[in-house]
Design a protein around this motif. Structure first.
Motif, PDB file in Angstrom:
ATOM      1  N   ALA A  21       0.876  -1.232  -0.027  1.00 48.13           N
ATOM      2  CA  ALA A  21      -0.044   0.008   0.072  1.00 48.13           C
ATOM      3  C   ALA A  21       0.733   1.135  -0.042  1.00 48.13           C
ATOM      4  CB  ALA A  21      -0.939  -0.032   1.309  1.00 48.13           C
ATOM      5  N   ASP A  22       1.900   1.365   1.084  1.00 48.06           N
ATOM      6  CA  ASP A  22       2.893   2.472   0.880  1.00 48.06           C
ATOM      7  C   ASP A  22       3.462   2.426  -0.488  1.00 48.06           C
ATOM      8  OD1 ASP A  22       4.336   4.229   2.530  1.00 48.06           O
ATOM      9  OD2 ASP A  22       6.012   3.191   1.849  1.00 48.06           O
ATOM     10  N   LYS A  23       3.971   1.475  -0.914  1.00 48.83           N
ATOM     11  CA  LYS A  23       4.684   1.626  -2.377  1.00 48.83           C
ATOM     12  C   LYS A  23       3.848   2.128  -3.333  1.00 48.83           C
ATOM     13  CE  LYS A  23       7.501  -1.624  -5.225  1.00 48.83           C
ATOM     14  NZ  LYS A  23       9.021  -0.868  -4.739  1.00 48.83           N
ATOM     15  N   LEU A  24       2.532   1.940  -3.462  1.00 52.85           N
ATOM     16  CA  LEU A  24       1.281   2.272  -4.396  1.00 52.85           C
ATOM     17  C   LEU A  24       0.719   3.695  -4.117  1.00 52.85           C
ATOM     18  CD1 LEU A  24      -0.218  -1.253  -5.270  1.00 52.85           C
ATOM     19  CD2 LEU A  24       1.641   0.093  -6.723  1.00 52.85           C
ATOM     20  N   GLY A  25       0.909   3.987  -2.955  1.00 50.73           N
ATOM     21  CA  GLY A  25       0.166   5.381  -2.450  1.00 50.73           C
ATOM     22  C   GLY A  25      -1.207   5.063  -2.239  1.00 50.73           C
ATOM     23  N   VAL A  26      -1.571   3.967  -1.660  1.00 52.64           N
ATOM     24  CA  VAL A  26      -2.964   3.525  -1.470  1.00 52.64           C
ATOM     25  C   VAL A  26      -3.297   3.443  -0.063  1.00 52.64           C
ATOM     26  CG1 VAL A  26      -3.452   3.189  -3.977  1.00 52.64           C
ATOM     27  CG2 VAL A  26      -2.935   1.179  -2.133  1.00 52.64           C
ATOM     28  N   ALA A  28      -4.080   0.859   2.972  1.00 59.22           N
ATOM     29  CA  ALA A  28      -3.982  -0.470   3.218  1.00 59.22           C
ATOM     30  C   ALA A  28      -5.055  -1.444   2.944  1.00 59.22           C
ATOM     31  CB  ALA A  28      -3.337  -1.084   4.590  1.00 59.22           C
ATOM     32  N   LYS A  29      -6.121  -0.753   3.423  1.00 60.27           N
ATOM     33  CA  LYS A  29      -7.523  -1.532   3.382  1.00 60.27           C
ATOM     34  C   LYS A  29      -7.795  -1.861   1.853  1.00 60.27           C
ATOM     35  CE  LYS A  29      -9.697  -0.072   7.645  1.00 60.27           C
ATOM     36  NZ  LYS A  29     -10.719   0.754   8.209  1.00 60.27           N
ATOM     37  N   THR A  30      -7.544  -0.837   1.099  1.00 61.70           N
ATOM     38  CA  THR A  30      -7.774  -0.973  -0.616  1.00 61.70           C
ATOM     39  C   THR A  30      -7.063  -2.125  -0.985  1.00 61.70           C
ATOM     40  OG1 THR A  30      -7.809   1.375  -0.941  1.00 61.70           O
ATOM     41  CG2 THR A  30      -7.441  -0.064  -2.708  1.00 61.70           C
ATOM     42  N   VAL A  31      -5.733  -2.354  -0.411  1.00 61.33           N
ATOM     43  CA  VAL A  31      -4.943  -3.693  -1.208  1.00 61.33           C
ATOM     44  C   VAL A  31      -5.811  -4.801  -0.537  1.00 61.33           C
ATOM     45  CG1 VAL A  31      -2.744  -4.991  -0.933  1.00 61.33           C
ATOM     46  CG2 VAL A  31      -2.865  -2.292  -1.119  1.00 61.33           C
ATOM     47  N   GLU A  32      -6.186  -4.803   0.818  1.00 57.87           N
ATOM     48  CA  GLU A  32      -6.864  -5.891   1.355  1.00 57.87           C
ATOM     49  C   GLU A  32      -8.070  -6.390   0.654  1.00 57.87           C
ATOM     50  OE1 GLU A  32      -6.983  -8.967   3.905  1.00 57.87           O
ATOM     51  OE2 GLU A  32      -5.445  -7.419   4.048  1.00 57.87           O
ATOM     52  N   ARG A  33      -8.693  -5.261   0.100  1.00 54.91           N
ATOM     53  CA  ARG A  33      -9.982  -5.733  -0.690  1.00 54.91           C
ATOM     54  C   ARG A  33      -9.713  -6.229  -2.182  1.00 54.91           C
ATOM     55  NH1 ARG A  33     -12.168  -0.843   1.706  1.00 54.91           N
ATOM     56  NH2 ARG A  33     -11.019   0.601   0.117  1.00 54.91           N
ATOM     57  N   TRP A  34      -8.407  -5.770  -2.675  1.00 54.89           N
ATOM     58  CA  TRP A  34      -7.872  -6.384  -3.997  1.00 54.89           C
ATOM     59  C   TRP A  34      -7.718  -7.856  -3.520  1.00 54.89           C
ATOM     60  CZ3 TRP A  34      -3.600  -2.219  -5.023  1.00 54.89           C
ATOM     61  CH2 TRP A  34      -4.134  -1.022  -5.239  1.00 54.89           C
ATOM     62  N   ILE A  35      -7.368  -8.371  -2.454  1.00 47.86           N
ATOM     63  CA  ILE A  35      -7.041  -9.498  -1.988  1.00 47.86           C
ATOM     64  C   ILE A  35      -8.142 -10.511  -1.795  1.00 47.86           C
ATOM     65  CG2 ILE A  35      -5.607 -11.239  -0.649  1.00 47.86           C
ATOM     66  CD1 ILE A  35      -3.510  -8.786  -0.157  1.00 47.86           C
ATOM     67  N   THR A  36      -8.959 -10.093  -0.625  1.00 42.09           N
ATOM     68  CA  THR A  36      -9.865 -10.877  -0.069  1.00 42.09           C
ATOM     69  C   THR A  36     -11.253 -10.775  -0.783  1.00 42.09           C
ATOM     70  OG1 THR A  36     -10.445  -9.018   1.226  1.00 42.09           O
ATOM     71  CG2 THR A  36      -8.825 -10.523   2.115  1.00 42.09           C
ATOM     72  N   LEU A  37     -11.639  -9.836  -1.711  1.00 37.78           N
ATOM     73  CA  LEU A  37     -12.609  -9.544  -2.085  1.00 37.78           C
ATOM     74  C   LEU A  37     -12.619  -9.521  -3.716  1.00 37.78           C
ATOM     75  CD1 LEU A  37     -14.342  -6.839  -0.226  1.00 37.78           C
ATOM     76  CD2 LEU A  37     -14.835  -8.855  -0.098  1.00 37.78           C
ATOM     77  N   HIS A  45      -2.684   1.181 -11.115  1.00 38.56           N
ATOM     78  CA  HIS A  45      -2.326   0.212 -10.149  1.00 38.56           C
ATOM     79  C   HIS A  45      -1.868  -1.214 -10.504  1.00 38.56           C
ATOM     80  CE1 HIS A  45      -4.530   3.345  -7.437  1.00 38.56           C
ATOM     81  NE2 HIS A  45      -3.283   3.513  -7.544  1.00 38.56           N
ATOM     82  N   ARG A  46      -2.621  -1.669 -11.466  1.00 37.58           N
ATOM     83  CA  ARG A  46      -2.298  -3.076 -12.029  1.00 37.58           C
ATOM     84  C   ARG A  46      -0.937  -2.889 -12.485  1.00 37.58           C
ATOM     85  NH1 ARG A  46      -7.722  -2.987 -14.418  1.00 37.58           N
ATOM     86  NH2 ARG A  46      -6.744  -3.095 -16.665  1.00 37.58           N
ATOM     87  N   HIS A  47      -0.562  -2.133 -13.376  1.00 43.09           N
ATOM     88  CA  HIS A  47       0.642  -1.761 -13.741  1.00 43.09           C
ATOM     89  C   HIS A  47       1.844  -2.097 -12.686  1.00 43.09           C
ATOM     90  CE1 HIS A  47      -1.327  -1.378 -17.496  1.00 43.09           C
ATOM     91  NE2 HIS A  47      -1.489  -0.089 -17.545  1.00 43.09           N
ATOM     92  N   ALA A  48       1.797  -1.211 -11.726  1.00 48.72           N
ATOM     93  CA  ALA A  48       2.633  -0.895 -10.710  1.00 48.72           C
ATOM     94  C   ALA A  48       2.721  -2.195  -9.896  1.00 48.72           C
ATOM     95  CB  ALA A  48       2.117   0.293  -9.627  1.00 48.72           C
ATOM     96  N   LEU A  49       1.500  -3.009  -9.775  1.00 42.91           N
ATOM     97  CA  LEU A  49       1.547  -4.344  -8.898  1.00 42.91           C
ATOM     98  C   LEU A  49       2.343  -5.308  -9.559  1.00 42.91           C
ATOM     99  CD1 LEU A  49      -2.239  -4.036  -7.736  1.00 42.91           C
ATOM    100  CD2 LEU A  49      -0.112  -4.560  -6.073  1.00 42.91           C
TER     101      LEU A  49
END
Length: 252
Positions: A21-26, A28-37, A45-49
């Protein structure tokens, strides 16, 4: 449903939700939703990830790309089309070999032209393997029905098996070099392939014509693309079915 591919990719590189999340500037809950949901991130963000996790977008989010965009990306993966193999400039071969840092793969029945056209091939492959590049060579089994059939189709009969034995005299010089692996295969070869990291030369085969007279596709992998990986996966399938020509110095 969770995005297990994304979760696994994060574990593989050892990065936490908060670090990503820190690396992407978003948040942490956003990253968690990308994973769990299995929420699909915005394209930027897809490119950076994908870059941070060293994975392809198409692998992490297979449903994110529309068929229309997938077709455009496939076109972008196609760098050049050579009307026949002989049209590939010499410097293309040498550049691709010498710029490789991770993977070199050769899938042919014989491919005798390559050590003949690139006189430094064996030396270059030795240097690359010693630098940590994995070198895999797949030759047609001279005793296989597939090689016999290909020889008959080209009108050269047993000469195809003879060409395999001739080219083996070159590759035998790599025997015992750590990082170099060689196998025989007995598959029907729809394309000869030459892989150099994320670039690939696909020499299509046409019934009754030698491979030298058939077109070659020069592909370069893109994160959101699938064309390169279709052929790379095919290479790996043939590799899995092959048998060692000589014992490898290090297990494959």
């Amino acid at each position: 449903m969770a995005n297990e591919r994304l979760r696994e990719a994060m574990l593989k590189v050892g990065i936490s939700t908060f670090e990503l999340a820190d690396k992407l500037g978003v948040n942490a809950k956003t990253v968690e939703r990308w994973i769990t949901l299995d929420r699909i991130p915005y394209p930027r963000h897809r490119h950076a990830l994908a870059a941070a996790l060293q994975e392809r977008e198409a692998y992490l989010w297979p449903n994110a790309v529309t068929p229309e965009r997938a077709a455009r990306v496939a076109e972008s993966e196609l760098v050049h089309v050579y009307p026949r193999r002989a049209a590939i400039p010499f410097d293309v071969w040498t550049r691709l070999i010498r710029q490789s840092t991770e993977e070199i793969g050769i899938l042919v029945y014989a491919g005798l032209f390559l050590p003949e056209q690139v006189p430094t091939l064996i030396k270059d492959l030795t240097v690359k393997a010693q630098a940590g590049v994995r070198v895999r060579v797949l030759l047609g089994d001279p005793e296989s029905e597939a090689v016999a059939a290909r020889g008959a189709e080209e009108g050269i009969g047993d000469a195809m098996a003879g060409k395999v034995r001739n080219v083996l005299a070159f590759y035998n010089q790599l025997r015992g070099v750590p990082g170099v692996f060689a196998r025989y295969h007995g598959t029907t070869l729809y394309n000869s392939m030459y892989r150099f990291d994320d670039e690939l030369l696909v020499n299509t085969h046409a019934y009754g014509f030698p491979a030298a007279h058939a077109p070659v596709l020069h592909l370069r992998r893109l994160s959101a693309g699938e064309l390169f990986d279709t052929y790379a996966d095919s290479f790996d399938r043939v590799w899995s079915s092959g048998r060692p020509i000589w014992p490898a110095a290090v297990a494959a």
